[in-house]
Design a protein around this motif. Structure first.
Motif, mmCIF file in Angstrom:
data_model
loop_
_atom_site.group_PDB
_atom_site.id
_atom_site.type_symbol
_atom_site.label_atom_id
_atom_site.label_comp_id
_atom_site.label_asym_id
_atom_site.label_seq_id
_atom_site.Cartn_x
_atom_site.Cartn_y
_atom_site.Cartn_z
ATOM 1 N N UNK A 195 0.860 -1.388 -0.156
ATOM 2 C CA UNK A 195 0.040 -0.100 -0.088
ATOM 3 C C UNK A 195 0.859 1.271 0.095
ATOM 4 N N UNK A 196 2.101 1.154 0.157
ATOM 5 C CA UNK A 196 2.982 2.250 0.216
ATOM 6 C C UNK A 196 4.076 1.969 -0.968
ATOM 7 N N UNK A 197 4.850 2.996 -1.369
ATOM 8 C CA UNK A 197 5.750 2.489 -2.327
ATOM 9 C C UNK A 197 7.342 2.957 -1.702
ATOM 10 N N UNK A 198 7.428 3.605 -0.633
ATOM 11 C CA UNK A 198 8.683 3.935 -0.209
ATOM 12 C C UNK A 198 9.140 2.986 0.911
ATOM 13 N N UNK A 199 10.581 2.564 0.744
ATOM 14 C CA UNK A 199 11.068 1.717 1.754
ATOM 15 C C UNK A 199 10.725 1.920 3.248
ATOM 16 N N UNK A 200 10.586 0.536 3.822
ATOM 17 C CA UNK A 200 10.252 0.768 5.276
ATOM 18 C C UNK A 200 11.277 0.597 6.261
ATOM 19 N N UNK A 201 11.155 1.214 7.531
ATOM 20 C CA UNK A 201 12.213 1.178 8.571
ATOM 21 C C UNK A 201 11.259 0.560 9.611
ATOM 22 N N UNK A 202 12.142 0.303 10.822
ATOM 23 C CA UNK A 202 11.686 -0.321 12.072
ATOM 24 C C UNK A 202 12.324 0.509 13.155
ATOM 25 N N UNK A 203 11.487 1.068 14.191
ATOM 26 C CA UNK A 203 11.933 1.721 15.472
ATOM 27 C C UNK A 203 11.147 1.006 16.438
ATOM 28 N N UNK A 204 11.751 0.281 17.263
ATOM 29 C CA UNK A 204 11.322 -0.617 18.281
ATOM 30 C C UNK A 204 11.948 -0.105 19.857
ATOM 31 N N UNK A 205 10.807 -0.212 20.612
ATOM 32 C CA UNK A 205 11.166 -0.035 22.029
ATOM 33 C C UNK A 205 10.831 -1.221 22.899
ATOM 34 N N UNK A 206 11.561 -1.143 24.088
ATOM 35 C CA UNK A 206 11.679 -2.640 24.666
ATOM 36 C C UNK A 206 10.780 -3.066 25.763
ATOM 37 N N UNK A 207 9.778 -2.202 25.887
ATOM 38 C CA UNK A 207 8.834 -2.166 27.156
ATOM 39 C C UNK A 207 8.240 -3.701 27.374
ATOM 40 N N UNK A 208 8.053 -4.636 26.380
ATOM 41 C CA UNK A 208 7.518 -5.705 26.392
ATOM 42 C C UNK A 208 8.721 -6.755 26.182
ATOM 43 N N UNK A 209 10.013 -6.288 26.291
ATOM 44 C CA UNK A 209 11.250 -7.144 26.204
ATOM 45 C C UNK A 209 11.286 -7.829 24.769
ATOM 46 N N UNK A 210 10.726 -7.437 23.903
ATOM 47 C CA UNK A 210 10.954 -7.925 22.442
ATOM 48 C C UNK A 210 11.300 -7.003 21.401
ATOM 49 N N UNK A 211 12.061 -5.957 21.823
ATOM 50 C CA UNK A 211 12.395 -4.912 20.712
ATOM 51 C C UNK A 211 13.222 -5.574 19.594
ATOM 52 N N UNK A 212 14.253 -6.476 20.240
ATOM 53 C CA UNK A 212 15.347 -6.914 19.280
ATOM 54 C C UNK A 212 14.331 -7.983 18.386
ATOM 55 N N UNK A 213 13.574 -8.745 18.943
ATOM 56 C CA UNK A 213 12.851 -9.644 18.143
ATOM 57 C C UNK A 213 12.088 -9.103 17.279
ATOM 58 N N UNK A 214 11.321 -7.924 17.774
ATOM 59 C CA UNK A 214 10.667 -7.024 16.737
ATOM 60 C C UNK A 214 11.315 -6.466 15.562
#
Length: 525
Positions: A195-214
């Motif tokens: 639904x979008x054409x622009x490349x995606x990025x990810x910025x995760x916080x660790x409040x559920x202790x899964x930021x690396x996994x996310x």
């Protein structure tokens, strides 16, 4: 290759207890460049004098890999982008890259920004377009994207499209509250990719202790740009930990998701610990890959196995990330622990050596008494040398007397007098200190300095006391751990007793004797 975007200097500095100086930020930028990071977010150029100074001075650095990024919010409601002071500060900062964050959750638009949904779309598009027209590459941080998408997917998607119309280079999907799980990350990214054409990025916080996994899940779903911080530093529970993400991507996926070179990966542990030191935080001992305990082995069965084949208890080789294997010595040790440790120290102990069982029995006896050799390898080395018959005592204690006096409300003063024999000569001296241990340390050094001038270079770095059996109250046994250094190396020593002065004395003597031995050994220079 994947893009790695480090926000240690901005998002990471929001961690409780961290406050970087301008010089700190410049030094960390240089280290991140050596690590091969693509983007380093330096801060808000218009928000405070420190960040303004940083963006001026960072232009003087000779950076090979890093592009320095300025951070700012979208323009204010009902204000033209060209007239927004924060956006103007980004342009004035001289950067080639900027990251703008904007609201994607309708709740934040109406309740936090207190504006309408259409105006928020214009704020996103106008802000990005203004910076792009000024020759700046822009990344859009879609704040609270996953929560916003779950609440109102149509509007969250409209915000991304507004950023696209503005000309953003990347749509960074932010799990700002850190409450999204990897399965949700996958589903939502899969849902919006077409639904979008622009490349995606990810910025995760660790409040559920899964930021690396996310973050890893997002990459597997096609995201090409990953944001995080060294050691996972950040507000609340922290950000996605680049010290784990980078080696996971480089090692576990072979060449599919490589983000830095092998030579750069070798610097990972060094950079992790450097950032900790500059932040004035204890390096993360138990962190994967870079922690001091990441490749530490304590159980005798484990050690016996890794001596034959390290792969039995190590999922990667420690040297790949610049770390090293450590074998710990404790009451859980087997003979393999002692053999490995002794080899590190250059001492020959093998199964045929009668010293081996004696050392093992002594270690277990002392650990039962409260000693703890994991953090006191210098004390352990001295113990092995005694068992091997290689130990030479530097002095003989004849006696100690310590007096502590308190008058009125002023701080008490301690005085220690000490009698020792060194090379057949008796020495009697005294010294005052801020406490009994400090006085004892000063008196011992005063007595030995003439015989061992290198004592001038040895200094105490840390002194810890732990009560081992609290049920005994003030009569409880205590363990004292002392960390010392000479400007080049550091070492730990231990003492244990029901008397804190005796425990301190044991650790103190080991510290001084080890330091003198270290300096006098030509192989240690």
């Amino acid at each position: 290759m994947l893009e790695i975007y480090d926000t240690s200097l901005r998002d990471g500095s929001q961690m409780e207890g961290i406050s970087y100086s301008t010089e700190d930020k410049l030094n960390i930028t240089q280290k991140l460049d050596e690590l091969g990071i693509d983007y380093v977010e330096g801060g808000w150029p218009g928000s405070n004098p420190k960040d303004i100074e940083y963006f001026k001075k960072v232009q003087e650095l000779e950076l090979e890999n890093v592009q320095v990024v300025a951070f700012a919010s979208t323009r204010r409601a009902k204000v033209a982008a060209a007239e927004d002071k924060n956006l103007q500060a980004v342009v004035d900062s001289g950067v080639d890259v900027a990251t703008i964050f904007g609201k994607t959750w309708d709740l934040h638009v109406t309740d936090a920004l207190k504006t309408d949904l259409d105006e928020n779309l214009k704020m996103v598009e106008d802000s990005i377009k203004y910076l792009v027209e000024n020759g700046i590459e822009v990344h859009f941080d879609a704040e609270h994207f996953f929560d916003g998408y779950k609440a109102n997917p149509d509007y969250a998607l409209e915000v991304l499209k507004a950023a696209e119309r503005g000309g953003t280079a990347t749509l960074v999907l932010c799990d700002t509250n850190g409450g999204t799980l990897p399965s949700e990350i996958r589903d939502i990214i899969a849902d919006i990719q077409d639904k979008v054409e622009t490349p995606l990025g990810i910025h995760a916080h660790n409040d559920s202790d899964v930021a690396v996994a996310n973050s890893i899940a997002a990459v597997e779903e096609g995201v090409h740009h990953v944001q995080g911080t060294i050691n996972g530093y950040g507000e609340r529970c922290g950000n996605a930990n680049l010290s784990s993400i980078i080696p996971n991507l480089n090692i576990k996926y072979e060449e599919d998701f490589n983000c830095i070179t092998d030579n750069q990966l070798f610097k990972l542990t060094e950079v992790s610990r450097y950032v900790s030191e500059v932040a004035n935080l204890t390096p993360p001992t138990h962190s994967p890959y870079v922690g001091d305990s990441a490749f530490a082995h304590k159980g005798g069965i484990h050690v016996s196995a890794i001596l034959r084949e390290p792969e039995t208890y190590e999922h990667v080789k420690p040297e790949i990330v610049g770390n090293q294997r450590r074998v710990l010595v404790s009451e859980l040790s087997g003979k393999s622990n002692l053999v490995y440790k002794a080899e590190e120290l250059g001492i020959d102990l093998d199964d045929e050596n009668t010293d081996l069982k004696a050392v093992l029995d002594k270690v277990k006896e002392l650990e039962h008494q409260g000693y703890h050799f994991e953090g006191a390898e210098a004390s352990f080395e001295l113990l092995v040398e005694k068992a091997a018959g290689r130990y030479e005592k530097l002095f003989q204690l004849e006696g100690i007397r310590i007096i502590t006096e308190k008058r009125g409300e002023i701080n008490p003063i301690s005085e220690a007098s000490i009698k020792v024999t060194v090379n057949g000569e008796k020495v009697h001296t005294a010294a005052e200190g801020d406490g009994p241990v400090n006085a004892l340390d000063k008196a011992l050094r005063k007595a030995l300095r003439r015989f061992y001038p290198t004592l001038e270079e040895i200094h105490l770095i840390d002194y810890k006391v732990r009560v081992l059996e609290g049920k005994d109250g003030t009569a409880a046994k205590v363990r004292v751990l002392i960390e010392s250094g000479n400007g080049h190396e550091t070492w730990g020593t231990v003492g244990a007793s029901t008397n804190i002065i005796e425990a301190s004395w044991q650790a103190l003597v080991d510290s001084i004797e080890y330091g003198i031995k270290l300096k006098s050994d030509p192989n240690e220079q």
